[in-house]
Design an enzyme around this catalytic site. Structure first.
Site, PDB file in Angstrom:
ATOM      1  N   TYR A   1       0.852  -1.188   0.000  1.00  0.00           N
ATOM      2  CA  TYR A   1       0.000   0.000   0.000  1.00  0.00           C
ATOM      3  C   TYR A   1       0.885   1.234   0.000  1.00  0.00           C
ATOM      4  CZ  TYR A   1      -4.281   2.559   0.274  1.00  0.00           C
ATOM      5  OH  TYR A   1      -5.313   3.410  -0.043  1.00  0.00           O
TER       6      TYR A   1
ATOM      7  N   ARG B   1      -8.946  10.837  -8.086  1.00  0.00           N
ATOM      8  CA  ARG B   1      -8.076  11.492  -7.107  1.00  0.00           C
ATOM      9  C   ARG B   1      -7.308  10.418  -6.331  1.00  0.00           C
ATOM     10  NH1 ARG B   1      -7.140  12.595  -2.181  1.00  0.00           N
ATOM     11  NH2 ARG B   1      -8.760  11.137  -1.518  1.00  0.00           N
TER      12      ARG B   1
ATOM     13  N   LYS C   1      -6.272  -2.045  -0.912  1.00  0.00           N
ATOM     14  CA  LYS C   1      -7.161  -1.913   0.251  1.00  0.00           C
ATOM     15  C   LYS C   1      -7.736  -3.265   0.664  1.00  0.00           C
ATOM     16  CE  LYS C   1      -7.565   2.616   1.164  1.00  0.00           C
ATOM     17  NZ  LYS C   1      -7.440   3.257   2.484  1.00  0.00           N
TER      18      LYS C   1
ATOM     19  N   GLU D   1     -13.575   4.926  -2.666  1.00  0.00           N
ATOM     20  CA  GLU D   1     -12.153   5.197  -2.478  1.00  0.00           C
ATOM     21  C   GLU D   1     -11.623   6.131  -3.558  1.00  0.00           C
ATOM     22  OE1 GLU D   1      -8.820   5.011  -0.238  1.00  0.00           O
ATOM     23  OE2 GLU D   1     -10.629   3.864   0.196  1.00  0.00           O
ATOM     24  N   ASP D   2     -11.000   7.222  -3.128  1.00  0.00           N
ATOM     25  CA  ASP D   2     -10.292   8.143  -4.024  1.00  0.00           C
ATOM     26  C   ASP D   2     -11.166   8.717  -5.132  1.00  0.00           C
ATOM     27  OD1 ASP D   2      -8.097   7.886  -2.475  1.00  0.00           O
ATOM     28  OD2 ASP D   2      -6.926   6.657  -3.845  1.00  0.00           O
TER      29      ASP D   2
ATOM     30  N   ASP E   1     -13.631   5.969   2.817  1.00  0.00           N
ATOM     31  CA  ASP E   1     -12.427   5.911   3.643  1.00  0.00           C
ATOM     32  C   ASP E   1     -11.704   7.245   3.688  1.00  0.00           C
ATOM     33  OD1 ASP E   1     -10.634   4.409   5.287  1.00  0.00           O
ATOM     34  OD2 ASP E   1      -9.205   4.390   3.628  1.00  0.00           O
ATOM     35  N   ASP E   2     -11.742   7.998   2.595  1.00  0.00           N
ATOM     36  CA  ASP E   2     -11.046   9.290   2.560  1.00  0.00           C
ATOM     37  C   ASP E   2     -11.699  10.301   3.496  1.00  0.00           C
ATOM     38  OD1 ASP E   2      -9.248   8.514   0.345  1.00  0.00           O
ATOM     39  OD2 ASP E   2     -11.118   8.426  -0.775  1.00  0.00           O
TER      40      ASP E   2
ATOM     41  N   ASN F   1      -0.546  11.659   1.394  1.00  0.00           N
ATOM     42  CA  ASN F   1       0.183  10.537   0.802  1.00  0.00           C
ATOM     43  C   ASN F   1       0.380  10.770  -0.690  1.00  0.00           C
ATOM     44  OD1 ASN F   1       0.425   8.712   3.071  1.00  0.00           O
ATOM     45  ND2 ASN F   1      -1.792   8.455   2.952  1.00  0.00           N
TER      46      ASN F   1
END
Length: 653
Positions: free
Chosen positions: A201, A254, A272, A344-345, A367-368, A509
């Site tokens: 990850y 993103r 993930k 996610e993202d 999650d973000d 990150n």
């Protein structure tokens, strides 16, 4: 799936089978011949995609069965030119004779033993097959004669991995292992989690996504593009596993702090879900990575000959919303009410809309927004042991007002409200946000996106982070901007000038996008900072003292949260569950961790941590009436541990 009598024996394959060497896959492509595929076995067509296997008699029927297969054709003693072409095997389906523009049927038969068993990552054990298993499953001669343990395999692989100097090489080696020996992959990851987490990850997965088109070898999840509009339910049914519990989905717009990577964002859901299994104990077969491909605005990728996605600009507006809605409806229809969908993202403008739209109708989690908030809140609760006071007694300043920043801020305000019994609106006044245009203040309210408006407080406009730090005088500085090197020396020195122990969280990150490094935080604060980051940093030596920085990694939260939702049979995600997860994580920080300046426990204990988080989340689900799994287990921690997937090899009959 076949139902066989008299005695069923489990074989590592795709159906139960009774005392036979061969087992059939439950799926075929095209029309299947109805009888006579194997000695003593009769195959009956149910449909064009499934078969039923029934025992007809003992193996003494072999010759009559062979005759049935041949009909009036030649016997084994007869040879003609046609039957000997291509190694003596007749081209019965015309594949070798077909021209390139003719269609052929991709016939497949899965054999649950022999060579095919060694190619099945779910069951392959490599040299760890025992002597008895090699005899029972026709592996003699297909493997070298030595038999080794899983532990020896693990030591060998770690030795090989450590010889790679480039992180991406380690990533590719781990992905190769996952594709050939699933249990060994997870055993390796669980036992060496602190060393391998940065490989599978962040930060390495970021580089992997950037180069995904070049390193792509075989699909690891489902790709749903605009081409599949109107057929998404059919696409979901193409996935071989049917009992899915967790889906991680991205549209690649993103990816970490790297921007729009389009279809190549698949590395994120894959990574993930590897952590869901390794850290949270969710069965790998119950996990489904999905990438929604609506195009990309990344010109570099659009011009890259190796790019694997749609070569068009991103679809937006109603076209985008319709595709996502079809996906969400198809997921619920195919997998049921209790499948967890983790967004996610996604870009800010879509992430908040999707969470708001489906949060009340599906079991969804971003999650973000929520995972990051939960893990940061846990770190802040732990930090209070080092700096004193309560959350409400501190002032927070964020650099970044996107998904992560506003999500963290909102969860902090909810926890403040819960602790002090003040309204959430009042709690928000202790929290300030800086975006690309400066401090978010009331005079900007009309031009702000809807998710930023709650954070617009009365204050004169300020354009820079440094001036905001000097004016607001926060005790806690949090970076979620995705912009590297933005916590400058002047900013850190300003924080240290009015705080004995400034709390500095550089969460962006991968490492290249971190607002500052651990070394910079400790050096510029004269060693007084309490520091944590999104990506890992090595220990720092400063003035003769070693400083260990914590990692505010979402991997502390989402695996345990997912496990808690699954074991309770939850049908919705509630904010109180996120608070419960934060509280459980904060309680796992020991005095020894505090003495080292750590805000988080070591990842080496992550499975124990995940079990406690899962128990807290499940408890809250039962309290809120959102749990469907009854009766409620008496000891939820023990129950969570008992439900966890184990990567230890199984013995086959």
């Amino acid at each position: 799936m076949a139902t066989l009598n008299p005695t069923q024996i489990f074989l590592p394959g795709h159906c139960s089978f009774s005392g036979k060497r061969l087992a059939l896959s439950s799926t075929f492509s095209g029309q299947v011949p109805a009888t006579g595929l194997f000695p003593g076995v009769r195959v009956f067509c149910r449909s064009s995609y499934s078969v039923e296997v029934k025992e007809t008699s003992s193996s003494s029927k072999m010759e009559s069965t062979l005759k049935e297969m041949r009909g009036d054709g030649p016997s084994v003693l007869d040879m003609d030119a046609k039957s000997t072409v291509g190694g003596g095997v007749e081209d019965m389906y015309g594949e070798d004779q077909a021209t390139e523009d003719q269609l052929v049927t991709p016939w497949t038969v899965t054999v649950a033993s022999g060579y095919s068993l060694l190619r099945d990552p779910h069951y392959n054990k490599g040299l760890a097959f025992s002597e008895k298993e090699r005899d029972a499953h026709y592996l003699r001669g297909l493997l070298p004669p030595t038999c080794v343990t899983q532990e020896l395999q693990e030591r060998k692989l770690m030795q090989n991995l450590r010889q790679y100097q480039v992180p991406l090489q380690k990533y590719m080696a781990m992905m190769d292992l996952q594709e050939r020996n699933e249990r060994l992959f997870y055993k390796l990851l669980i036992d060496n989690v602190e060393e391998l987490l940065p490989v599978v990850y962040t930060p390495t997965v970021g580089e992997a996504c950037q180069k995904y088109g070049s390193i792509f070898r075989r699909p690891q999840g489902l790709y749903i593009s605009l081409k599949e509009k109107g057929k998404i339910l059919e696409v979901l049914k193409n996935w071989p596993e049917k009992s899915i519990q967790v889906i991680v989905v991205t549209d690649g717009e993103r990816i970490l702090g790297l921007g729009d990577l389009g279809c190549q964002g698949m590395g994120i859901p894959v990574g993930k879900l590897a952590l869901y299994s390794a850290l949270g104990g969710i069965r790998p077969s119950a996990c489904l990575p999905v990438t929604i491909d609506v195009g990309t605005n990344n010109e570099t990728l659009l011009k890259d000959e190796f790019y694997i996605g749609l070569r068009q600009k991103r679809a937006t507006g109603q076209e985008y919303r319709d595709l996502l809605h079809e996906f969400m409806c198809a997921v619920k229809q195919n997998y049921g009410e209790k499948v967890l969908v983790q967004f996610e993202d996604f870009a800010n403008h879509n992430a908040f809309d999707l969470l708001a739209k489906y949060g009340t109708t599906h079991l969804v989690f971003n999650d973000d927004i929520q995972g990051t908030a939960s893990v940061v809140l846990a770190g802040l609760v732990a930090a209070l042991k080092l700096i004193g006071g309560t959350l409400a007694e501190h002032t927070f300043l964020f650099l970044g007002a996107g998904e992560a920043g506003t999500g963290i801020a909102e969860l902090i305000a909810l926890e403040m409200s819960k602790q002090t019994k003040i309204p959430v609106e009042e709690a928000r006044k202790r929290i300030w946000l800086v975006d690309s245009k400066g401090l978010i203040v009331s005079s900007r309210k009309e031009s702000l996106q809807h998710f930023k408006k709650p954070w617009a407080h009365e204050h004169e406009p300020i354009n820079s982070l440094l001036e905001a730090v000097k004016s607001i005088k926060p005790t806690i500085l949090i970076g979620s901007s995705g912009a590297g090197k933005t916590f400058t020396k002047e900013v850190i020195e300003a924080m240290a000038s009015f705080n004995e122990k400034p709390v500095i969280l550089a969460l962006s990150n991968p490492t290249s996008q971190s607002e500052c490094t651990a070394e910079e935080a400790y050096k510029w604060s004269q060693g007084r900072a309490i520091f944590a980051s999104g990506s890992p940093f090595d220990p720092i030596e400063y003035n003769g003292k070693t400083y260990y920085s914590g990692q505010a990694n979402n991997a502390y939260i989402f695996p345990g949260l997912g496990l808690g939702l699954i074991i309770s049979g939850a049908i919705r995600v509630h904010d109180d569950m996120l608070l419960a997860a934060s509280e459980a994580l904060a309680k796992q920080v020991t005095q020894e961790n505090y003495d080292m300046g750590l805000l988080y426990p070591p990842f080496s204990n992550i499975r124990k941590i995940s079990a406690h988080i899962a128990a807290n989340v499940a408890t809250k689900a039962y309290e809120l009436g959102l749990a469907t799994r009854l009766p409620r287990p008496e000891n939820l921690v023990a129950y969570a541990e008992s439900c966890m997937y184990s990567p230890v090899y199984r013995s086959f009959r």
